[in-house]
Design a protein around this motif. Structure first.
Motif, short mmCIF file in Angstrom:
data_model
loop_
_atom_site.label_atom_id
_atom_site.label_comp_id
_atom_site.label_asym_id
_atom_site.label_seq_id
_atom_site.Cartn_x
_atom_site.Cartn_y
_atom_site.Cartn_z
N GLN A 258 -37.09 19.80 4.19
CA GLN A 258 -35.76 19.49 4.73
C GLN A 258 -35.48 20.27 6.01
N PHE A 259 -35.98 21.50 6.09
CA PHE A 259 -35.73 22.33 7.27
C PHE A 259 -36.25 21.66 8.55
N PHE A 260 -37.49 21.21 8.52
CA PHE A 260 -38.06 20.61 9.74
C PHE A 260 -37.45 19.24 10.04
N LYS A 261 -37.09 18.52 9.02
CA LYS A 261 -36.43 17.23 9.26
C LYS A 261 -35.06 17.43 9.90
N GLU A 262 -34.31 18.42 9.43
CA GLU A 262 -32.99 18.68 10.00
C GLU A 262 -33.10 19.29 11.40
N MET A 263 -34.14 20.07 11.63
CA MET A 263 -34.37 20.60 12.98
C MET A 263 -34.51 19.45 13.98
N LYS A 264 -35.31 18.47 13.62
CA LYS A 264 -35.52 17.34 14.52
C LYS A 264 -34.25 16.52 14.67
N VAL A 290 -46.26 14.86 9.72
CA VAL A 290 -46.86 15.37 10.96
C VAL A 290 -45.87 15.28 12.12
N ASP A 291 -45.12 14.22 12.22
CA ASP A 291 -44.21 14.03 13.34
C ASP A 291 -43.15 15.12 13.44
#
Length: 367
Positions: A258-264, A290-291
């Motif tokens: 969730q952290f990396f998805k919310e960062m993007k 990966v994205d």
């Protein structure tokens, strides 16, 4: 070393992924105690009469937030047992893996450790991932004078004769990565981690290093392990680093997804907000996507995509094991590959002592 590596190739090698382990043998083995699933773990032989079976405990999270990382460790441990058994076992004995699920819950880890030692009579245990789970079982292993093989990085500042720490300590993983970031990415850092001992201790070390090296800690925040509510932390990062800066990530488990998805989603890309993670390898990359990770960084003991002969050999064996165990849906980047040798005919305290001496004096080559 880090200065000579490319942007997408930054890898820090901590501890080894291959070695030899000395275990005590069982001259007699009681009837098998069923595992949580009702049967011995895959890769182990069925109990044999007359003491022809060695029981080894495997204690990791097969469920809960840490399963994202710990499943691949189990794959590697079962592979090692399978290979040893196919080669004839150890001194004529087959190894039986007794697997228990710690369920990402620290009291459950301790309950399962006691079961493996007292009921299943395993000769040793390979287990845990988080330092919280390791500390939960530490007193049990010390009180019972048993042995735990701990497979991943940890914060240091703990030394027990009943635990063999095979992962990287901060001076092998965290400190070199911080120096590389200072040299290549910037001086302002925001520290984010899961709310338990490893991230807290790691960040204490990072803050001292930044102060000594001319860097700056602009913020620090923690998220409970398994909690996916990351938007408040991302808002704090953006407020503390309005013009961008380095994010040092010691999150563990499913929170990383969730952290990396919310960062993007917040428009915080790696061009302005590069993230360095210390608990992400190929297994977690598959789960996160990966994205969401392109352009970010990771420091880890072993990446399966490293191209050298030793790595290719281990990777091929592990991938075959994973296909059999999970239908090819997982990677093997977090796994450890162990060889096992056994001495017989001596007392328990002698075996414990020899176990430690053998491991401390053994050859542990980098992949």
């Amino acid at each position: 070393m880090a200065k000579n590596l490319g942007r997408r190739q930054f890898i820090i090698f901590g501890s080894a992924a291959a070695g030899s382990v000395l275990l005590k043998s069982c001259t007699t083995v009681p009837p098998s105690t069923p595992t949580a699933s009702g049967s011995p773990a895959a890769g182990g032989a069925a109990p044999a009469a007359g003491g022809n079976t060695l029981k080894v405990g495997i204690l990791h999270s097969r469920s809960g937030t840490m399963a994202i990382s710990e499943n691949s460790v189990v794959d590697a441990e079962l592979l090692a047992i399978e290979e040893i058994n196919k080669a004839g076992g150890v001194l004529g004995k087959q190894i039986q893996a007794i697997e228990e699920d710690g369920a990402s819950d620290w009291p459950i880890f301790n309950e399962k450790a006691k079961k493996l030692i007292d009921q299943d009579k395993v000769v040793t245990v390979f287990g845990c991932w988080t330092s919280a789970s390791r500390k939960a079982v530490l007193q049990t292993f010390e009180t019972k004078n048993h042995m735990l093989w701990y497979p991943v990085q940890y914060e240091g500042q703990e030394c027990s004769k009943n635990v063999f720490y095979t992962g990287a300590a901060p001076n092998q993983q965290i400190e070199p990565s911080v120096q590389w970031l200072l040299d290549n990415k910037g001086k302002k850092f925001f520290l984010v981690g899961s709310d338990y001992v490893f991230p807290q201790t790691a960040n204490t070390i990072i803050k001292a290093q930044l102060k000594a090296k001319g860097g700056e800690t602009v913020g620090e925040d923690y998220i409970p392990l398994g909690n996916n509510e990351v938007k408040p932390v991302i808002a704090k990062i953006k407020a503390a680093l309005p013009d961008g800066g380095v994010i040092y990530n010691t999150l563990n488990g499913g929170t990383n997804v969730q952290f990396f998805k919310e960062m993007k989603a917040a428009g915080m890309g790696p061009d302005k907000y590069p993230v360095m993670s210390v608990s992400i390898a190929e297994e977690e990359v598959q789960a996160i996507g990966v994205d969401y990770l392109k352009g970010h960084y990771a420091a880890w003991n072993y990446f399966q995509t490293v191209e050298n002969p030793a790595s290719k050999k281990v990777r091929g064996s592990l991938q075959g094991q994973i296909r059999r165990q999970s239908g090819g849906q997982r990677s093997d980047g977090s796994g450890l590959h162990h060889g096992v040798s056994v001495e017989t005919g001596r007392g328990e305290s002698w075996h414990r002592r020899r176990s430690r001496q053998s491991a401390e004096g053994g050859l542990w080559p980098d992949l």
